[in-house]
Design a protein around this motif. Sequence first.
Motif, short mmCIF file in Angstrom:
data_model
loop_
_atom_site.label_atom_id
_atom_site.label_comp_id
_atom_site.label_asym_id
_atom_site.label_seq_id
_atom_site.Cartn_x
_atom_site.Cartn_y
_atom_site.Cartn_z
N CYS A 89 1.69 8.61 4.37
CA CYS A 89 1.93 7.31 4.98
C CYS A 89 3.43 7.11 5.18
O CYS A 89 4.22 7.30 4.27
CB CYS A 89 1.36 6.21 4.11
SG CYS A 89 1.68 4.55 4.75
N CYS A 101 4.38 3.77 2.74
CA CYS A 101 4.34 3.77 1.27
C CYS A 101 4.38 5.18 0.69
O CYS A 101 4.39 5.34 -0.53
CB CYS A 101 3.10 3.04 0.78
SG CYS A 101 1.57 3.92 1.12
N CYS A 126 -1.45 4.72 6.05
CA CYS A 126 -2.65 4.79 5.23
C CYS A 126 -3.58 3.65 5.60
O CYS A 126 -4.79 3.74 5.49
CB CYS A 126 -2.30 4.76 3.75
SG CYS A 126 -1.54 3.21 3.22
N CYS A 162 -0.62 -1.70 5.80
CA CYS A 162 0.12 -1.20 4.65
C CYS A 162 1.45 -1.93 4.53
O CYS A 162 2.20 -2.06 5.50
CB CYS A 162 0.36 0.29 4.78
SG CYS A 162 1.40 0.96 3.48
ZN LIG Z 1 0.75 3.15 3.17
#
Ligand SMILES: [Zn+2]
Length: 172
Positions: free
Chosen positions: A61, A64, A133, A137
């Motif tokens: 991702c 994150c 993701c 997010c």
């Molecule tokens: Zn993420």
Amino acid sequence: MDAIFIPQLTKAPERTEEIQVREFLPGLDTLTPVRGVIRVRHCGNYLEVLANAEAIITCTCNRCLQQFNHRLAVDTSEVIWLDETANQVEDLPLEREVPLEDLVESLLPQGYFHPSEWLYEQMCLAIPFRQLCDRNCQGIEGTAKNKSDNSAEKTVDKRWASLEALKKQLPG
Ligand SMILES: [Zn+2]
């Protein structure tokens, strides 16, 4: 996956060869083998190549940095010109600007078509540029911010508030 000798295609039924794919492609990092089908048809002065394939890949991702699995799928077709002058780009002077139409893929009519390499390219093009993701997010910063918003500071404030209240009750 074997390379296809292009002149051989003209002798195939309907000038078409169908390749069942169920393997890991060299250089392509997938969790599952690539599964699907490639169909190559000889159309005289060009090849018509169709692919329908998929595999699971692991993405990271962008926000994150967590890893997640992504279903990579291609459902595409491409025209590859058969051209006697194909693959001679190296001979051109470096300064020469290559017109856009020259970037269209072409192969020698007496050459080979490499389904594995071609599919590899198609799969690479399908890898998402922006990997998330989850569409919502919050990323690393978002997570950190949420934590600091939590109860700790507010509890302190409340305690100070009750101290102030106590002070007021004490005789001055
Ligand atoms: Zn993420």
